[in-house]
Each structure stands twice: as structure tokens, then as C-alpha cells.
Write an enzyme that holds these catalytic residues in place. Structure first.
Site, PDB file in Angstrom:
ATOM      1  N   LEU A  71       0.823  -1.212   0.000  1.00 15.14           N
ATOM      2  CA  LEU A  71       0.000   0.000   0.000  1.00 15.14           C
ATOM      3  C   LEU A  71       0.855   1.260   0.000  1.00 15.14           C
ATOM      4  CD1 LEU A  71      -2.697  -1.015   2.661  1.00 15.14           C
ATOM      5  CD2 LEU A  71      -2.980  -0.949   0.177  1.00 15.14           C
TER       6      LEU A  71
ATOM      7  N   LYS B 148       1.982  -2.850   8.767  1.00 15.64           N
ATOM      8  CA  LYS B 148       3.274  -2.182   8.575  1.00 15.64           C
ATOM      9  C   LYS B 148       4.374  -3.141   9.034  1.00 15.64           C
ATOM     10  CE  LYS B 148       3.913   2.168   9.840  1.00 15.64           C
ATOM     11  NZ  LYS B 148       4.182   3.342  10.716  1.00 15.64           N
TER      12      LYS B 148
ATOM     13  N   ASP C 192       5.403  14.557  14.675  1.00 19.93           N
ATOM     14  CA  ASP C 192       5.655  14.169  13.280  1.00 19.93           C
ATOM     15  C   ASP C 192       4.394  14.352  12.436  1.00 19.93           C
ATOM     16  OD1 ASP C 192       7.263  13.354  11.205  1.00 19.93           O
ATOM     17  OD2 ASP C 192       7.007  11.214  11.584  1.00 19.93           O
TER      18      ASP C 192
ATOM     19  N   GLY D  54       7.513   3.610   3.795  1.00 20.79           N
ATOM     20  CA  GLY D  54       8.056   4.695   4.604  1.00 20.79           C
ATOM     21  C   GLY D  54       9.516   4.458   4.911  1.00 20.79           C
ATOM     22  N   GLY D  55      10.050   5.287   5.811  1.00 21.86           N
ATOM     23  CA  GLY D  55      11.461   5.175   6.151  1.00 21.86           C
ATOM     24  C   GLY D  55      11.800   3.906   6.901  1.00 21.86           C
ATOM     25  N   ARG D  56      10.819   3.328   7.612  1.00 20.62           N
ATOM     26  CA  ARG D  56      11.087   2.147   8.445  1.00 20.62           C
ATOM     27  C   ARG D  56      10.663   0.841   7.791  1.00 20.62           C
ATOM     28  NH1 ARG D  56      14.839   3.784  11.970  1.00 20.62           N
ATOM     29  NH2 ARG D  56      14.146   5.558  13.235  1.00 20.62           N
ATOM     30  N   GLY D  57       9.864   0.906   6.742  1.00 18.96           N
ATOM     31  CA  GLY D  57       9.411  -0.328   6.115  1.00 18.96           C
ATOM     32  C   GLY D  57       8.190  -0.092   5.244  1.00 18.96           C
TER      33      GLY D  57
END
Length: 440
Positions: A162, A184, A281, A165-168
Site C-alpha cells: 500500500l 506495517k 511528526d 516509509g522510512g522504516r518499512g
């Protein structure tokens, strides 16, 4: 049934009492009295007495008197028994009515007490699949087996991605034909990412709000960490504004609805949480949209309490949204979230990213570029996103621009509270979309 159980022994007791009254009378009242015992013949007291004495022997007269006395006793017994029985029935009826009222009130209270529990679960997954894949609990969030997430995402195939992002990556997970979720997947978690993962779980267990995304569960599988969220069918605000559609599905009214949804989420964090929470954030990629374009704030990995206000906090966030005082001095307050909200409001108005890449070595800040034009009413309509240009009341456009200007002030003390921002935007949104504007 309880009433009948009480009524039967009461009736039995009344019948027994009545029987005792009848059967317990003296037998002598029915025995004839010998004539020898009777007094000698006397003068009749009256003509009526003389006639009675002439017609019947003396013993019969005595018997008549005794029958009259017996009838009186029976009548009195019947009245007493009927009164007692009526009183008992009335008492039982009152008792039954009171008991029904008490049961109804207790059932109502139990339903009210159960409603928060249902609100806390927030997902049919926990109810329908708990027997299959809930191995334990942390707060009210399910601990999910890895193999079930793997099966629901078809082995984490590319076709189920979908977003990233920066982490996965975030995958679509299908648990049955009707229920979807977003997973996620965080691979190769380091110490910092582990802290953010734990922070996310801890906060979303505590925080429940209609404009904050619901965490359904999590999974720890070796070095892999997975978070399961409610499905948001329209993705993120970033993908809607800057993706292939370029904001074409977002009308002016929908954009304003999204703005007040995010403002409501921030008001809850700043004003209703104890202690207050700073998200830290706020950005368009962390604002998710459901099938009806209701906006929900996500990603609480960096969230902190206001105990960190005016203290040096390690810089985290996304360039373009980070407030100047936090970026330059490391000072974090709830006004830092207000600044980031102002940038999101500019994205909704202008349709541009917070940082536009002008060349390989140069980026342009949306705030720096737009600030002089926001206060110029002749220029403002020309810089609005072409998708919504000329579709709104200009007075509303000027008011939203004024709110955005206040939110992105360099000095934190000049920025309004998010509550004031919310109350400024609500009158611009139609009632059916959560505002107070009556559209004629």
C-alpha cells in the site's frame, strides 16, 4: 417463573390458614343439647318468641342459634383469608414490578459498562478471529501470530504493498472477504526503531479517538516487527495530493473537512490527554483517509508528553514540517505541532509539497515561497491548487489563509492554540461534513 414460585407457597399458606379456621371450631356447637339441661318453661318474651316456641321444640331453637354463629365465623374467616390473600397478591405484584425495574436498570448499566470495552476493541478482528490468532494481549491490542499475517498478505507480495516509509512497507492484509487491515512491516529493527515501535504500541493502546488511527494488533517475529492498523481505503493525504491523481478527488469542502479532522485529533492530544501529548511528526503522509475521506492521524512512534516542553529533545521529524525553534534550538512544545499543521493546511490550499526540489542541489521551502503571497488578496487566488481554483467562496479562502499564516509564525508564542484553529475552521465546513456551515 420467580413470581409463580413465590405465589404458590403463599397461596398454600392462606389455604391452610382458612382450613384451620374452619376445622378448628369446637364440635359442641353442632351437638344437640338435652332437654333436661334446658330451663323450665317460661313466659314468652314476645309474640314472635311464643310462635317460635310453639312451632319447634326447644332443642331446635338452640341449634338455629348455633348455626347463625357458625355462619358468622365462616364469613369472618372468608373475609380475613380473602384480605390476606389479596394483600399477599398485591405485595407480590409490587415486588415483581420493583424487581423488573431493578433488573432493567442493572442491564442498562451493564450495557453502558460494556460499550467502552467494545469501543476499545474497535475491530471485528479481535471478536471474530481471537480464537484463531490472538495468543496474548498488551492492553487491549491483540498479539498476532506471524503466520496469520503472512497468509493474510499473501506472503507479503509486492502486489499487496500500500505504501512505503522510512522504516518499512505497509501491506494490505485480507483476513476474510469482508475484513481488511493494513500491516506495517519493520525489517532489521535497530535500537532506535525498536524504541519507536514500543512507543507506537504504548501510545495507541492508551489513545482512542475517532480521528486517530486504530491499532488492531502487533507481532514480534525474530528481528521483524509488525503493526496491524485499521484499513484506510483512500491511503494517505500525501498520496492523494501528490500521487497520480494530483488531488483531483479532493474538493474544497473535502480538504477543509480533512483539516478540521486533523485539528480535532491534535486538540484531543493537546487538551484532553493527561499529560498532554505532542505528536512531533505531523505531515501529510501520516494523515490517513478512510472510504468516506475521514482523516485519521497515524504514526505515534515519535510522540512525547509535554513534560519534554522547553527541554532539549533529540531532533526527529520531517524537514519542511519541523518548527524553527525545534530545528534550531531543540525546543519542543505543542506549538511545534501547530506549525506542522499550518504546513499541511498550505499543502491543502496550494497543492505543493513542503519542500520542492528545484535542482539536484537546491530545494525550495513552501513556507518561504508562499508567505508573502498569503497576505496579498490579489495574489492568493492565483496560487491556489488549480484543482480547486474558483470553487470556493473567496471569503473562506482568505480566512483559511489567515489561519495558515498564524500557524507558521516563526515565533511560537504568536501561533494560536489548536483549539482556536479548530473553532476558526469549523464554520467553513458544511454540517454534513462535520462543520457548522449551512449550505443554501
Amino acid at each position: 417463573m420467580n413470581l409463580l414460585c413465590l405465589l404458590f407457597p403463599m397461596c398454600a399458606c392462606s389455604f391452610s390458614l382458612f382450613s384451620l379456621v374452619i376445622l378448628g371450631r369446637p364440635e359442641s356447637t353442632f351437638a344437640p343439647i338435652p332437654a333436661s339441661v334446658l330451663p323450665s318453661k317460661q313466659e314468652p318474651i314476645s309474640l314472635f318468641s311464643s310462635q317460635m316456641e310453639a312451632v319447634s321444640p326447644g332443642v331446635a331453637v338452640v341449634r338455629v342459634v348455633h348455626h347463625q354463629d357458625l355462619n358468622k365465623r365462616i364469613l369472618i374467616a372468608l373475609i380475613v383469608a380473602s384480605t390476606l390473600l389479596g394483600g399477599l397478591l398485591l405485595f407480590l405484584l409490587c415486588f415483581w414490578i420493583c424487581r423488573q425495574k431493578i433488573l432493567k436498570n442493572s442491564n442498562g448499566k451493564s450495557k453502558q459498562n460494556q460499550e467502552p470495552t467494545k469501543a476499545l476493541s474497535l475491530s471485528p478482528i479481535v471478536d471474530r478471529f481471537s480464537s484463531l490468532w490472538m495468543a496474548g494481549k498488551k492492553g487491549s491490542v491483540a498479539v498476532i501470530e506471524y503466520r496469520l499475517l503472512e497468509a493474510a498478505t499473501n506472503g507479503f507480495q509486492e502486489s499487496n504493498v500500500l505504501g512505503e516509509g522510512g522504516r518499512g512497507r505497509v501491506y494490505k492484509a485480507c483476513f476474510d472477504e469482508k475484513f481488511l487491515a493494513a500491516v506495517k512491516k519493520l525489517d532489521d529493527v535497530g535500537a532506535e526503531a525498536e524504541r519507536e515501535f514500543e512507543n507506537e504500541v504504548d501510545w495507541l493502546v492508551k489513545i482512542r479517538h475517532q480521528n486517530i488511527v486504530s491499532l488492531l494488533g502487533y507481532c514480534i517475529h525474530g528481528e521483524t516487527r509488525l503493526l496491524v492498523y485499521e484499513m484506510m481505503q483512500n491511503g494517505s493525504l500525501e498520496s492523494q495530493l501528490h500521487g497520480p491523481s494530483q488531488g483531483s478527488t479532493l474538493t474544497w469542502n473535502l480538504r477543509m473537512k480533512i483539516a478540521i479532522d486533523v485539528a480535532r485529533a491534535l486538540e484531543y492530544l493537546h487538551e484532553n490527554c493527561n499529560p498532554p501529548v505532542v505528536h512531533r511528526d505531523i505531515k501529510s503522509s501520516n494523515i490517513l483517509l478512510d472510504s468516506d475521506f475521514n482523516a485519521k492521524l497515524s504514526d505515534f512512534g515519535l510522540a512525547v508528553t509535554t513534560a519534554s516542553q522547553n527541554k532539549n529533545v533529540k531532533l526527529s521529524g520531517t524537514l519542511g514540517y519541523v518548527a524553527p525553534e525545534y530545528l534550531l534550538e531543540g525546543k519542543l512544545t505543542d506549538k511545534s505541532d501547530v506549525y506542522a499543521f499550518g504546513v499541511v493546511l498550505l499543502e491543502l490550499l496550494i497543492g505543493k509539497k513542503p519542500l520542492e526540489k528545484m535542482s539536484p542541489t537546491r530545494c525550495q521551502s513552501l513556507v518561504t515561497w508562499v508567505m508573502p503571497q498569503l497576505t496579498d488578496r490579489s495574489k492568493l487566488p492565483n496560487i491556489v491548487d488549480p484543482v480547486i481554483k474558483d470553487t470556493m467562496d473567496l471569503k473562506h479562502l482568505y480566512q483559511v489563509a489567515a489561519v495558515a499564516v498564524l500557524c507558521i509564525q516563526p515565533e511560537p508564542s504568536y501561533r494560536p492554540l489548536i483549539t482556536d484553529v479548530l473553532h476558526s475552521l469549523i464554520p467553513l465546513v458544511p454540517i454534513e461534513l462535520g462543520g457548522s456551515l449551512r449550505v443554501t
